[in-house]
Motif scaffolding. Structure first.
Motif, PDB file in Angstrom:
ATOM      1  N   UNK A  55       0.783  -1.205  -0.194  1.00 38.82           N
ATOM      2  CA  UNK A  55       0.218   0.103  -0.026  1.00 38.82           C
ATOM      3  C   UNK A  55       0.953   1.100  -0.167  1.00 38.82           C
ATOM      4  N   UNK A  56       1.803   1.346   0.812  1.00 42.50           N
ATOM      5  CA  UNK A  56       2.746   2.467   1.078  1.00 42.50           C
ATOM      6  C   UNK A  56       3.530   2.769  -0.401  1.00 42.50           C
ATOM      7  N   UNK A  57       3.990   1.780  -1.069  1.00 38.78           N
ATOM      8  CA  UNK A  57       4.733   1.838  -2.375  1.00 38.78           C
ATOM      9  C   UNK A  57       3.625   2.439  -3.537  1.00 38.78           C
ATOM     10  N   UNK A  58       2.563   2.804  -3.241  1.00 37.26           N
ATOM     11  CA  UNK A  58       1.809   3.388  -4.344  1.00 37.26           C
ATOM     12  C   UNK A  58       2.282   5.062  -4.196  1.00 37.26           C
ATOM     13  N   UNK A  59       2.597   5.380  -3.056  1.00 37.21           N
ATOM     14  CA  UNK A  59       2.741   6.726  -2.700  1.00 37.21           C
ATOM     15  C   UNK A  59       3.987   7.342  -3.276  1.00 37.21           C
ATOM     16  N   UNK A  60       5.030   6.263  -3.862  1.00 36.88           N
ATOM     17  CA  UNK A  60       6.213   6.391  -4.194  1.00 36.88           C
ATOM     18  C   UNK A  60       6.518   7.330  -5.483  1.00 36.88           C
ATOM     19  N   UNK A  61       5.511   7.317  -6.434  1.00 31.71           N
ATOM     20  CA  UNK A  61       5.684   8.079  -7.687  1.00 31.71           C
ATOM     21  C   UNK A  61       5.084   9.484  -7.500  1.00 31.71           C
ATOM     22  N   UNK A  62       3.809   9.387  -6.721  1.00 27.98           N
ATOM     23  CA  UNK A  62       3.308  10.948  -6.663  1.00 27.98           C
ATOM     24  C   UNK A  62       4.368  11.540  -5.690  1.00 27.98           C
ATOM     25  N   UNK A  63       4.865  11.027  -4.787  1.00 26.46           N
ATOM     26  CA  UNK A  63       6.126  11.827  -4.310  1.00 26.46           C
ATOM     27  C   UNK A  63       7.073  12.435  -4.897  1.00 26.46           C
ATOM     28  N   UNK A  64       7.425  11.536  -6.078  1.00 31.23           N
ATOM     29  CA  UNK A  64       8.541  12.002  -7.009  1.00 31.23           C
ATOM     30  C   UNK A  64       7.880  13.263  -7.817  1.00 31.23           C
ATOM     31  N   UNK A  65       6.817  13.064  -8.055  1.00 28.28           N
ATOM     32  CA  UNK A  65       6.015  13.986  -9.215  1.00 28.28           C
ATOM     33  C   UNK A  65       5.913  15.157  -8.386  1.00 28.28           C
ATOM     34  N   UNK A  66       5.686  15.257  -7.051  1.00 28.90           N
ATOM     35  CA  UNK A  66       5.677  16.471  -6.388  1.00 28.90           C
ATOM     36  C   UNK A  66       6.974  17.186  -6.313  1.00 28.90           C
ATOM     37  N   UNK A  67       8.071  16.519  -5.996  1.00 27.86           N
ATOM     38  CA  UNK A  67       9.322  17.116  -6.212  1.00 27.86           C
ATOM     39  C   UNK A  67       9.832  17.706  -7.554  1.00 27.86           C
ATOM     40  N   UNK A  68       9.571  17.057  -8.573  1.00 21.99           N
ATOM     41  CA  UNK A  68       9.559  17.543  -9.970  1.00 21.99           C
ATOM     42  C   UNK A  68       8.674  18.802 -10.344  1.00 21.99           C
ATOM     43  N   UNK A  69       7.486  18.921  -9.767  1.00 27.69           N
ATOM     44  CA  UNK A  69       6.811  19.968 -10.100  1.00 27.69           C
ATOM     45  C   UNK A  69       7.381  21.253  -9.672  1.00 27.69           C
ATOM     46  N   UNK A  70       8.139  21.282  -8.419  1.00 35.59           N
ATOM     47  CA  UNK A  70       8.606  22.587  -8.101  1.00 35.59           C
ATOM     48  C   UNK A  70       9.781  22.967  -8.946  1.00 35.59           C
ATOM     49  N   UNK A  71      10.176  21.947  -9.945  1.00 37.88           N
ATOM     50  CA  UNK A  71      11.470  22.412 -10.743  1.00 37.88           C
ATOM     51  C   UNK A  71      11.003  22.983 -12.205  1.00 37.88           C
ATOM     52  N   UNK A  72       9.652  22.820 -12.442  1.00 42.22           N
ATOM     53  CA  UNK A  72       9.298  23.159 -13.984  1.00 42.22           C
ATOM     54  C   UNK A  72       8.965  24.745 -13.872  1.00 42.22           C
TER      55      UNK A  72
END
Length: 366
Positions: free
Chosen positions: A349-366
């Motif tokens: 269940x917790x592994x599902x959050x891995x992708x969105x967490x990476x996306x949130x970090x990348x969002x701040x660089x765009x």
């Protein structure tokens, strides 16, 4: 609503039914063929390998020759593969057919986005959100019909075959050609697009990882009995449908980046809450509603952002490129979650959050 958009929505709905339908069909097939969690996840992983491999070529084809030709070719060939799924008799056949289905259906969503993006700037959010409402609608129908589909899963594939064949053949009369102004190389070399599609990969990790695993996880690994798993899956699907209405209005009020940020943060929070409350299914209902909303709210504004960076004349290539890169998240998530579940259900269940967490970090660089 114009006929072209109706066809675009229909083929999007049907190709999503094939991939998301495995999340329901797998319950029956796993028991019939004695599949483990890794094998269940491997089916969708092979689908996305085919989908990723062909997405950029399909996108270039769409911009050069038009979405109507792409829908005709992609849809009719895909329907033939789906008919073979109706006839499949062993796990190897299912794996190979899902791989081929991914390769062929990759031309449908970029074609649909090309049609949807042919609108004014004021209407594009609504059109894209309406097009992407196909995914929540698929999930709601799958969740409501899951007992019937599990019992008659071969008939499910037969219905999809007939519907996709009819929808694809109806695209013959569409008069939407390609563009001479398309610049595929400029799309592939744009750094902002590259960041956005990687962000989209993390988003799809959350969306399709959750959608594909939710029902089989609740039934096979969490031990929830009776009608509760179906109701929880329906609640999650309902949340995705609600997200479409929000995605058509919130970007105008808050801006695309802010909507994406809030949605990703909410998904991560709900994932951790779900892992904490797995043994209290009644408390999961409000969480799964928000979980469903947040798992899809970021999709339409992200796709609009990608198209706006490169313009409508490159919409096919942009979305093909986005699919080629971002569907890696969809490709890896099912089998990754399957491995995580084999170690510990909570870890899965917790592994599902891995992708969105990476996306949130990348969002701040765009």
């Amino acid at each position: 609503m114009d006929r072209g958009f109706v066809i675009a929505w229909s083929v999007t709905f049907l190709q999503l039914s094939v991939r998301l339908g495995w999340g329901v069909v797998s319950v029956a097939v796993a028991e019939l063929l004695r599949l483990n969690s890794v094998q269940i996840g491997l089916v969708l992983t092979l689908f996305y390998i085919g989908y990723v491999a062909s997405s950029i070529p399909w996108g270039v084809f769409i911009d050069r020759f038009g979405p109507s030709k792409s829908i005709l070719i992609s849809g009719t060939l895909s329907s033939a593969v789906i008919l073979m799924l109706f006839l499949a008799s062993n796990f190897t056949q299912i794996l190979l057919l899902y791989l081929l289905a991914g390769f062929l259906t990759a031309g449908l969503f970029p074609s649909a986005m090309k049609i949807a993006s042919r609108s004014t700037q004021e209407r594009v959010h609504g059109r894209v959100a309406l097009l992407e409402s196909a995914a929540p609608m698929v999930l709601i129908i799958l969740s409501a019909a899951s007992p019937l589909i599990i019992t008659h899963w071969r008939i499910f594939y037969l219905v999809i075959f007939l519907a996709l064949l009819i929808a694809s053949l109806s695209s013959i009369s569409l008069k939407i050609g390609g563009s001479r102004d398309a610049r595929p190389k400029s799309v592939l070399m744009n750094s902002r697009v590259a960041k956005a599609v990687v962000m989209r990969a993390g988003e799809l990790w959350g969306s399709w990882g959750t959608s594909g695993w939710l029902l089989p996880f609740l039934v096979l690994y969490d031990g929830i009995k009776g009608i509760l798993p179906v109701l929880l899956f329906f609640t999650y699907s309902l949340g995705q449908l609600v997200s479409i209405f929000l995605a058509s209005t919130l970007p105008k009020l808050m801006g695309e980046r802010r909507v994406i940020e809030v949605s990703l943060a909410a998904f991560i929070a709900c994932d951790f809450l779900a892992a904490t409350l797995l043994k209290d299914p009644l408390l999961l209902f409000p969480i799964f509603l928000i979980f469903g909303i947040s798992s899809f709210l970021y999709r339409p504004p992200t796709d609009v952002l990608i198209i706006r960076i490169m313009g409508n004349e490159n919409a096919g290539t942009s979305m093909g490129y986005a699919n080629a890169v971002s569907q890696v998240g969809s490709m890896v998530a099912p089998i990754f979650v399957g491995f995580a579940i084999s170690i510990s259900p909570i870890l899965g269940v917790l592994s599902l959050a891995l992708g969105p967490l990476v996306s949130l970090i990348i969002l701040y660089t765009i």
